[in-house]
Design a protein around this motif. Structure first.
Motif, PDB file in Angstrom:
ATOM      1  N   GLY A 194      -5.747  -0.716   0.183  1.00  0.00           N
ATOM      2  CA  GLY A 194      -5.231  -2.048  -0.096  1.00  0.00           C
ATOM      3  C   GLY A 194      -6.137  -3.103   0.489  1.00  0.00           C
ATOM      4  O   GLY A 194      -6.584  -2.983   1.635  1.00  0.00           O
ATOM      5  N   TYR A 223       2.025   1.702  -3.578  1.00  0.00           N
ATOM      6  CA  TYR A 223       0.967   2.218  -4.454  1.00  0.00           C
ATOM      7  C   TYR A 223       0.694   3.697  -4.196  1.00  0.00           C
ATOM      8  O   TYR A 223       0.192   4.403  -5.073  1.00  0.00           O
ATOM      9  CB  TYR A 223      -0.311   1.406  -4.281  1.00  0.00           C
ATOM     10  CG  TYR A 223      -0.453   0.294  -5.302  1.00  0.00           C
ATOM     11  CD1 TYR A 223      -1.251   0.443  -6.422  1.00  0.00           C
ATOM     12  CD2 TYR A 223       0.240  -0.905  -5.148  1.00  0.00           C
ATOM     13  CE1 TYR A 223      -1.373  -0.565  -7.363  1.00  0.00           C
ATOM     14  CE2 TYR A 223       0.131  -1.928  -6.079  1.00  0.00           C
ATOM     15  CZ  TYR A 223      -0.674  -1.753  -7.184  1.00  0.00           C
ATOM     16  OH  TYR A 223      -0.785  -2.749  -8.119  1.00  0.00           O
ATOM     17  N   VAL A 274      -5.447   5.915  -0.609  1.00  0.00           N
ATOM     18  CA  VAL A 274      -4.900   4.694  -1.191  1.00  0.00           C
ATOM     19  C   VAL A 274      -5.458   3.541  -0.366  1.00  0.00           C
ATOM     20  O   VAL A 274      -5.413   3.564   0.870  1.00  0.00           O
ATOM     21  CB  VAL A 274      -3.359   4.678  -1.149  1.00  0.00           C
ATOM     22  CG1 VAL A 274      -2.824   3.383  -1.772  1.00  0.00           C
ATOM     23  CG2 VAL A 274      -2.803   5.883  -1.869  1.00  0.00           C
ATOM     24  N   THR A 318       0.837  -1.208   0.000  1.00  0.00           N
ATOM     25  CA  THR A 318       0.000   0.000   0.000  1.00  0.00           C
ATOM     26  C   THR A 318       0.867   1.251   0.000  1.00  0.00           C
ATOM     27  O   THR A 318       0.564   2.228  -0.686  1.00  0.00           O
ATOM     28  CB  THR A 318      -0.936  -0.012   1.219  1.00  0.00           C
ATOM     29  OG1 THR A 318      -1.693  -1.229   1.236  1.00  0.00           O
ATOM     30  CG2 THR A 318      -1.909   1.163   1.166  1.00  0.00           C
ATOM     31  N   MET A 373      -5.929  -3.327  -5.239  1.00  0.00           N
ATOM     32  CA  MET A 373      -5.326  -2.081  -4.786  1.00  0.00           C
ATOM     33  C   MET A 373      -6.000  -0.925  -5.507  1.00  0.00           C
ATOM     34  O   MET A 373      -6.206  -0.976  -6.724  1.00  0.00           O
ATOM     35  CB  MET A 373      -3.822  -2.069  -5.059  1.00  0.00           C
ATOM     36  CG  MET A 373      -3.061  -3.293  -4.554  1.00  0.00           C
ATOM     37  SD  MET A 373      -3.138  -3.491  -2.748  1.00  0.00           S
ATOM     38  CE  MET A 373      -2.257  -2.013  -2.227  1.00  0.00           C
TER      39      MET A 373
END
Length: 719
Positions: A477, A393, A475, A390, A468
């Motif tokens: 996950g 990302y 963000v 995460t 994701m």
């Protein structure tokens, strides 16, 4: 007291019908007190010599919940006055909301949402007729009617509600009959926990301030996250769990943390923190290999890639669906998560460099003891944690800067450069360009799907399902699977983790969730390119541009289509032609009066079996005007032996087994052969035995490593 807030519009309409039909039919129109009900109750009490009925409306019950009183006439008078005040001050919806959240349901349970989850293991949004009737009657005697202790009493009370709703015509006879058949079952309520695994982790890590541990968790987001996980995991195979993180993009603060779906589920190892566990990431690392390929000038967003059967040294990857799509753009290959193009790019970049760049950005790949980075990394051949993945990302929303997730509000912000701003922007744009139907089918509203970048992944053996998501604000996950590592056949990212991701996205505050689309950084340009060469159009040679596409390019570079490292041939060729006929000539000129030179564009050899007739015709080179004096050596053509195009096959007779074709590869210039049946790779090797179990058309393709192919279509006709 245990209470989960809920609004009337979030409750099942069946519960509201049961509640109002049984408790207070005239609630929408009375002033908080029903005089007729009060007179009836007074008459019943007078006849019995004691208080047997109160004649309370829902508003009066709310008044008593907010200001308890004795069951006396003076207490009843005070209750009536408070009910009138409530009606004067609050709307009917507000009064109903107070009841829904404060009504007693036995023990420490308050509110219908709390009771529904504690007794039934589901949200009050999902109640059946029988369950709605049961919860409608429980507040009348919450201790005496507790369904987990006294199911028979609860059933009699529930059936009384069902009968009244039938008499009133609120529910049909069939609905009531079906509801009566349901047994009363309830689990024993357990103490609610908010982020219990995170609380344990923070306690173990220490750092309490005056005995208080402060986290960055947003209680509202945490409640909604745990609710989504519980709802999605209900009905999955035993032992299945889920984990998820919601992280603020800008600050990397963790606003919701679920290490498992149910802390109390021993069968699913609910106390194991999957957020910190190393698991196979499946395809979730693919965006980073495309980003590095952009940075190295290997591709732009519309570069022509080949999704075809092939081997990379001793590694021969297959696609998840065992099918191959042929020519794809880089954006399409990433959005569709095709395995072969991703392995091809990783091979060109280098697995060692790829692993080192991820480690530099804070994502450390866990490899078996003694193992070195290899092409299987991109398909899940290593371990990662949900926490680090995460954080990686997050680079897609933060201009390429990843970082360590912050569990406490005062934890320092530790950023690392994982990607360049331009590569991060282009990859995020590619991930936000999914086919609309995928998002719609998984439950995400269309307006949101256009602004969410997402990627799924599935590990080998269906052990881990990932999704994701990246938006400007958050963000997210998500992991779904069995913590003990056993397979979950049929459960993969797109059907297990992706719907959960979309549930979480839909639960985020709308004003925080989305913002205007980010403008590309200065290093990114939007350019027109041409297939099959992948370069800018040449206005002086339009014949080289077979198809035009708009691409995102990085640093002003528009790299050409990648060469095939194993079987290279030039995609741009210059030929001598007879100016009159347009046919090819050799050094002798073939008797042409005038010879001209012209350039042609060709597709990579491996892609030819997947090219449409129009594409093949457009890229065909002119025929020779005369036999060339020095023709290049040509291997024997690759052919399928054992069937001819158009053959019709039937069973030998009634009761005979299905027909079987014994096929063999003949000719070609490669020892490696791939057999495809209706577009899906079925077999490798020189021979292929095809059992035709069902009538229909069978398209059989034989392909070798050089891209040479043969294809036949046979018909299995019913006798």
């Amino acid at each position: 007291m245990w209470r989960r807030p809920i609004a009337p519009e979030q409750v099942s309409p069946l519960y509201l019908e049961a509640l109002l039909g049984y408790e207070d039919r005239w609630f929408p129109i009375h002033p908080g007190v029903n005089p007729i009900a009060l007179l009836r109750a007074a008459w019943q009490n007078l006849r019995s010599g004691g208080i047997v009925s109160g004649g309370s409306t829902l508003t009066m019950q709310v008044a008593r919940l907010l200001e308890p009183h004795d069951r006396t006439y003076s207490g009843k008078l005070r209750q009536i006055l408070r009910a009138l005040q409530l009606t004067w001050r609050y709307s009917k919806a507000e009064v109903l909301t107070l009841y829904l959240n404060h009504a007693p349901f036995g023990g420490p349970l308050e509110g219908v949402e709390t009771a529904s989850r504690a007794y039934l293991g589901k949200s009050a949004r999902e109640l059946s007729h029988a369950e709605a009737a049961l919860l409608a009657v429980l507040p009348q005697a919450p201790s005496r009617l507790r369904p987990d202790r006294y199911p028979q009493r609860a059933r009699r009370a529930r059936d009384k509600v069902l009968q009244r709703l039938l008499d009133q015509g609120v529910w049909s006879a069939q609905a009531v009959a079906d509801a009566r058949m349901e047994t009363v079952w309830a689990q024993t309520p357990r103490a609610p926990f908010l982020a219990p695994i995170l609380a344990r982790r923070l306690k173990q890590e220490g750092g309490a301030e005056r005995g208080v541990i402060v986290s960055a968790i947003d209680a509202g987001l945490q409640w909604r996250l745990e609710e989504r996980l519980t709802t999605r995991i209900n009905g999955t195979p035993a032992g299945t769990s889920a984990a998820a993180l919601i992280v603020e993009s800008d600050t990397l603060l963790v606003r919701a943390y679920a290490g498992s779906a149910d802390f109390h589920d021993d069968a699913a190892h609910g106390q194991v923190d999957i957020v910190q566990a190393a698991r196979s990431p499946g395809s979730t690392l693919k965006p980073f290999v495309y980003a590095l390929a952009l940075e190295q000038g290997l591709i732009h967003s519309q570069s022509l890639l080949s999704d075809v059967p092939r081997a990379f040294a001793d590694y021969a990857p297959e696609n998840f669906d065992h099918a191959y799509l042929g020519p794809l753009s880089a954006a399409e290959a990433l959005a569709r998560s095709r395995n072969v193009p991703a392995v091809d790019l990783l091979t060109r970049i280098g697995a060692n460099l790829f692993s080192a760049r991820l480690r530099q950005g804070g994502l450390t790949l866990s490899l078996p003891s003694g193992a070195r980075p290899n092409p299987s990394l991109i398909l899940g051949g290593a371990g990662v944690t949900l926490e680090q993945l995460t954080g990686a990302y997050a680079a897609l929303a933060r201009g390429g800067l990843s970082g360590a997730l912050r569990l406490r509000p005062h934890a320092p912000l530790q950023e690392r450069r994982l990607l360049t701003p331009g590569a991060a922007w282009i990859v995020r744009h590619m991930l936000a360009s999914h086919r609309p139907g995928v998002a719609r089918d998984a439950g995400l509203a269309m307006a949101q799907s256009r602004k969410l970048a997402w990627k799924t992944g599935t590990s080998y053996g269906f052990r881990d399902a990932w999704a994701m998501g990246v938006s400007d604000r958050y963000v997210i996950g998500v992991w779904v699977g069995r913590p003990d590592g056993t397979p979950s056949p049929g459960q993969y990212g797109a059907i297990s983790a992706l719907p959960l991701l979309f549930d979480i996205v839909d639960s985020l505050p709308r004003h925080q969730q989305w913002s205007a689309a980010q403008a590309p950084p200065p290093s990114v340009s939007h350019v027109e390119i041409c297939w099959p060469l992948g370069t800018l159009p040449d206005p002086h040679q339009p014949q080289l541009c077979h198809e035009k596409r708009m691409a995102w390019a990085l640093g002003g570079a528009v790299p050409p289509t990648l060469p095939d490292l194993d079987h290279w041939r030039p995609l741009r060729v210059s030929l001598a032609l007879d100016a009159d006929s347009g046919k090819r000539v050799d050094a002798s000129g073939c008797g042409a009066r005038r010879v001209i030179t012209r350039e042609f564009a060709r597709w990579p050899t491996r892609l030819e079996p997947w090219l449409s007739p129009n594409r093949l015709q457009r890229s065909a080179l002119p025929e020779w005007a005369c036999a060339p004096q020095q023709a290049p050596p040509v291997a024997a053509p690759l052919r399928i032996v054992g069937a001819r195009d158009g053959d019709v096959i039937r069973r030998a007779g009634p009761g005979a087994p299905p027909p079987t074709l014994e096929l063999r590869a003949l000719g070609g210039d490669s020892a490696q052969h791939y057999w495809l049946l209706n577009g899906k790779q079925t077999h490798q090797g020189e021979r292929f035995s095809l059992q035709m179990t069902t009538p229909g058309s069978y398209a059989i393709t034989l392909l070798d490593e050089t891209g040479v192919y043969d294809r036949v279509t046979v018909i299995h006709a019913a006798n």
